[in-house]
Design a protein around this motif. Structure first.
Motif, PDB file in Angstrom:
ATOM      1  N   LYS A  82       0.839  -1.197   0.000  1.00  0.00           N
ATOM      2  CA  LYS A  82       0.000   0.000   0.000  1.00  0.00           C
ATOM      3  C   LYS A  82       0.875   1.250   0.000  1.00  0.00           C
ATOM      4  N   SER A  83       1.893   1.212  -0.848  1.00  0.00           N
ATOM      5  CA  SER A  83       2.883   2.281  -0.915  1.00  0.00           C
ATOM      6  C   SER A  83       2.253   3.594  -1.396  1.00  0.00           C
ATOM      7  N   ARG A  84       2.689   4.693  -0.782  1.00  0.00           N
ATOM      8  CA  ARG A  84       2.229   6.014  -1.238  1.00  0.00           C
ATOM      9  C   ARG A  84       3.019   6.465  -2.461  1.00  0.00           C
ATOM     10  N   GLY A  85       4.090   5.723  -2.778  1.00  0.00           N
ATOM     11  CA  GLY A  85       4.935   6.099  -3.913  1.00  0.00           C
ATOM     12  C   GLY A  85       4.573   5.372  -5.205  1.00  0.00           C
ATOM     13  N   PHE A  86       3.704   4.375  -5.114  1.00  0.00           N
ATOM     14  CA  PHE A  86       3.313   3.594  -6.297  1.00  0.00           C
ATOM     15  C   PHE A  86       2.351   4.406  -7.164  1.00  0.00           C
ATOM     16  N   LEU A  87       2.446   4.228  -8.477  1.00  0.00           N
ATOM     17  CA  LEU A  87       1.540   4.909  -9.399  1.00  0.00           C
ATOM     18  C   LEU A  87       0.333   3.999  -9.648  1.00  0.00           C
ATOM     19  N   TYR A  88      -0.837   4.397  -9.143  1.00  0.00           N
ATOM     20  CA  TYR A  88      -2.027   3.546  -9.205  1.00  0.00           C
ATOM     21  C   TYR A  88      -2.883   3.819 -10.445  1.00  0.00           C
ATOM     22  N   SER A  89      -2.237   4.109 -11.556  1.00  0.00           N
ATOM     23  CA  SER A  89      -2.972   4.274 -12.811  1.00  0.00           C
ATOM     24  C   SER A  89      -3.300   2.890 -13.383  1.00  0.00           C
ATOM     25  N   TYR A  90      -4.331   2.824 -14.217  1.00  0.00           N
ATOM     26  CA  TYR A  90      -4.652   1.552 -14.888  1.00  0.00           C
ATOM     27  C   TYR A  90      -3.473   1.088 -15.733  1.00  0.00           C
ATOM     28  N   HIS A  91      -2.819   2.051 -16.393  1.00  0.00           N
ATOM     29  CA  HIS A  91      -1.687   1.708 -17.260  1.00  0.00           C
ATOM     30  C   HIS A  91      -0.582   1.038 -16.442  1.00  0.00           C
ATOM     31  N   ASN A  92      -0.272   1.606 -15.281  1.00  0.00           N
ATOM     32  CA  ASN A  92       0.804   1.036 -14.463  1.00  0.00           C
ATOM     33  C   ASN A  92       0.389  -0.291 -13.823  1.00  0.00           C
ATOM     34  N   LEU A  93      -0.882  -0.411 -13.420  1.00  0.00           N
ATOM     35  CA  LEU A  93      -1.367  -1.681 -12.883  1.00  0.00           C
ATOM     36  C   LEU A  93      -1.320  -2.759 -13.969  1.00  0.00           C
ATOM     37  N   ALA A  94      -1.700  -2.395 -15.199  1.00  0.00           N
ATOM     38  CA  ALA A  94      -1.630  -3.340 -16.322  1.00  0.00           C
ATOM     39  C   ALA A  94      -0.185  -3.749 -16.579  1.00  0.00           C
TER      40      ALA A  94
ATOM     41  N   SER B 284     -17.399  -5.746 -16.523  1.00  0.00           N
ATOM     42  CA  SER B 284     -16.240  -4.851 -16.581  1.00  0.00           C
ATOM     43  C   SER B 284     -16.645  -3.386 -16.522  1.00  0.00           C
ATOM     44  N   SER B 285     -15.832  -2.595 -15.835  1.00  0.00           N
ATOM     45  CA  SER B 285     -16.047  -1.150 -15.902  1.00  0.00           C
ATOM     46  C   SER B 285     -15.717  -0.693 -17.326  1.00  0.00           C
ATOM     47  N   ALA B 286     -16.354   0.376 -17.760  1.00  0.00           N
ATOM     48  CA  ALA B 286     -16.101   0.922 -19.093  1.00  0.00           C
ATOM     49  C   ALA B 286     -16.677   2.330 -19.173  1.00  0.00           C
ATOM     50  N   TYR B 287     -16.010   3.161 -19.966  1.00  0.00           N
ATOM     51  CA  TYR B 287     -16.474   4.515 -20.295  1.00  0.00           C
ATOM     52  C   TYR B 287     -16.448   5.482 -19.109  1.00  0.00           C
ATOM     53  N   LEU B 288     -15.814   5.086 -17.993  1.00  0.00           N
ATOM     54  CA  LEU B 288     -15.696   6.021 -16.863  1.00  0.00           C
ATOM     55  C   LEU B 288     -14.637   7.067 -17.169  1.00  0.00           C
TER      56      LEU B 288
ATOM     57  N   GLU C 165      -6.572   7.224 -14.484  1.00  0.00           N
ATOM     58  CA  GLU C 165      -7.006   7.880 -15.714  1.00  0.00           C
ATOM     59  C   GLU C 165      -8.381   7.344 -16.100  1.00  0.00           C
ATOM     60  N   GLY C 166      -8.950   7.879 -17.160  1.00  0.00           N
ATOM     61  CA  GLY C 166     -10.252   7.386 -17.600  1.00  0.00           C
ATOM     62  C   GLY C 166     -10.145   6.003 -18.223  1.00  0.00           C
ATOM     63  N   ASP C 167     -11.300   5.343 -18.386  1.00  0.00           N
ATOM     64  CA  ASP C 167     -11.323   4.039 -19.057  1.00  0.00           C
ATOM     65  C   ASP C 167     -10.915   4.207 -20.522  1.00  0.00           C
ATOM     66  N   LEU C 168     -10.594   3.090 -21.164  1.00  0.00           N
ATOM     67  CA  LEU C 168     -10.160   3.135 -22.560  1.00  0.00           C
ATOM     68  C   LEU C 168     -11.226   3.773 -23.452  1.00  0.00           C
ATOM     69  N   SER C 169     -10.781   4.573 -24.384  1.00  0.00           N
ATOM     70  CA  SER C 169     -11.692   5.264 -25.296  1.00  0.00           C
ATOM     71  C   SER C 169     -12.285   4.278 -26.307  1.00  0.00           C
ATOM     72  N   LYS C 170     -13.379   4.687 -26.931  1.00  0.00           N
ATOM     73  CA  LYS C 170     -13.997   3.860 -27.974  1.00  0.00           C
ATOM     74  C   LYS C 170     -13.004   3.582 -29.096  1.00  0.00           C
ATOM     75  N   GLU C 171     -12.183   4.575 -29.422  1.00  0.00           N
ATOM     76  CA  GLU C 171     -11.205   4.417 -30.504  1.00  0.00           C
ATOM     77  C   GLU C 171     -10.223   3.288 -30.195  1.00  0.00           C
ATOM     78  N   ILE C 172      -9.770   3.236 -28.941  1.00  0.00           N
ATOM     79  CA  ILE C 172      -8.838   2.169 -28.544  1.00  0.00           C
ATOM     80  C   ILE C 172      -9.566   0.823 -28.484  1.00  0.00           C
ATOM     81  N   LEU C 173     -10.778   0.816 -27.956  1.00  0.00           N
ATOM     82  CA  LEU C 173     -11.554  -0.433 -27.895  1.00  0.00           C
ATOM     83  C   LEU C 173     -11.726  -1.021 -29.294  1.00  0.00           C
ATOM     84  N   HIS C 174     -11.944  -0.170 -30.293  1.00  0.00           N
ATOM     85  CA  HIS C 174     -12.114  -0.639 -31.678  1.00  0.00           C
ATOM     86  C   HIS C 174     -10.854  -1.338 -32.198  1.00  0.00           C
ATOM     87  N   GLU C 175      -9.693  -0.975 -31.634  1.00  0.00           N
ATOM     88  CA  GLU C 175      -8.419  -1.548 -32.100  1.00  0.00           C
ATOM     89  C   GLU C 175      -8.148  -2.933 -31.510  1.00  0.00           C
TER      90      GLU C 175
END
Length: 280
Positions: free
Chosen positions: A70-82, A128-132, A204-214
């Protein structure tokens, strides 16, 4: 046949990541389980016994949840978690994995599929969460106020574990003491609340429709008909925006599908995996 679990911690990106491994010597296929917001590997406890008959299973506690750091220094973005999940898969020499993501975990699974399509054979999205969107600027600004984490703790405490479970489970009779204690356990230590505050800031926000299409990876969407957290309408839109997807709707089911309908979920996963393997 039951399969023994191995509990491990691995240091990734400056924090300890806890995971449970359920090896199956008769299977070459590996599934990585990714839980949702305010949850942990505990949410897959009723699904795992079905999956271990067919697959090797890795269930990860995403930081700062469950037994992970539960580090305060970790980046808790979806990108970093992925990226953290990808690094664990590489460390374990896994390839062509199946990802199962519940709620927020589904969004992280989609990030992984987008970033590393070579690593992933299929994605199973459970409500799944989406469009947030990203957190609002005022909330991000407020998160820098000293002791803001106390407000986060009070906000979670006000809703309470029982009320939260009533929101996510359609059949209220499933809620028992074991379930309440299991979901409450990670929040009994205060160190999670500053980390959650940082997650509000980093997400950050959920993946955009443009990325989902890819995304071209086969995706199975399993949704509870009565999901009050991520409504079925979101699943239907996600099914449209993912070019290689199928949507299954579970009757008399809410948001917590791995708890509510584990055997049904497993059978749909197995059926989907077999079809995907046949088409390869």
């Amino acid at each position: 046949m039951t399969h023994t679990s191995l509990s491990k911690k691995i240091n990734m990106n400056g924090t300890d990541v806890y995971y449970e491994s359920y090896p199956n010597d008769s299977s070459k296929e590996t599934i990585i389980l990714i839980h949702g917001f305010l949850s942990s590997s505990f949410s897959f406890r009723r699904l795992i016994p079905f999956l271990t008959h067919e697959y090797n299973i890795i269930s990860i506690d995403l930081p700062p949840f469950g037994k992970s750091g539960k580090s305060r220094g970790f980046l808790y973005s979806y990108h970093n978690l992925a990226t953290t999940v990808i690094q664990i898969a590489e460390k374990l020499h896994l390839n062509k994995i199946t990802l199962i993501g519940h709620s927020m975990g589904g969004q992280i699974a989609l990030h992984i599929g987008y970033l590393r399509p070579d690593l992933v054979s299929e994605v199973i999205l459970l409500c799944s969460s989406a469009y947030l969107k990203k957190s609002k600027p005022l909330l991000i600004f407020a998160s820098y106020i000293p002791f803001f984490h106390i407000f986060v703790k009070r906000w979670l405490g006000r809703s309470g574990v029982e009320k939260n479970l009533q929101l996510v489970v359609h059949d209220q009779s499933l809620i028992d003491k074991d379930m309440e204690e299991g979901y409450l356990a990670p929040f009994l230590e205060d160190d999670i609340f500053p980390a959650l505050t940082k997650m509000i800031r980093d997400r950050e926000g959920d993946l955009s429709k443009e990325i989902l299409h890819e995304i071209d990876i086969p995706c199975l969407l399993i949704w509870g008909e009565h999901d009050k957290v991520v409504p079925l309408s979101v699943g239907k839109q996600l099914n449209k925006d993912l070019k290689n997807s199928k949507l299954i709707i579970l009757k008399e089911t809410g948001h917590l599908v791995p708890e509510e309908k584990p055997e049904e979920v497993f059978l749909y996963i197995k059926q989907f995996a077999n079809k995907t393997a046949d088409s390869c």
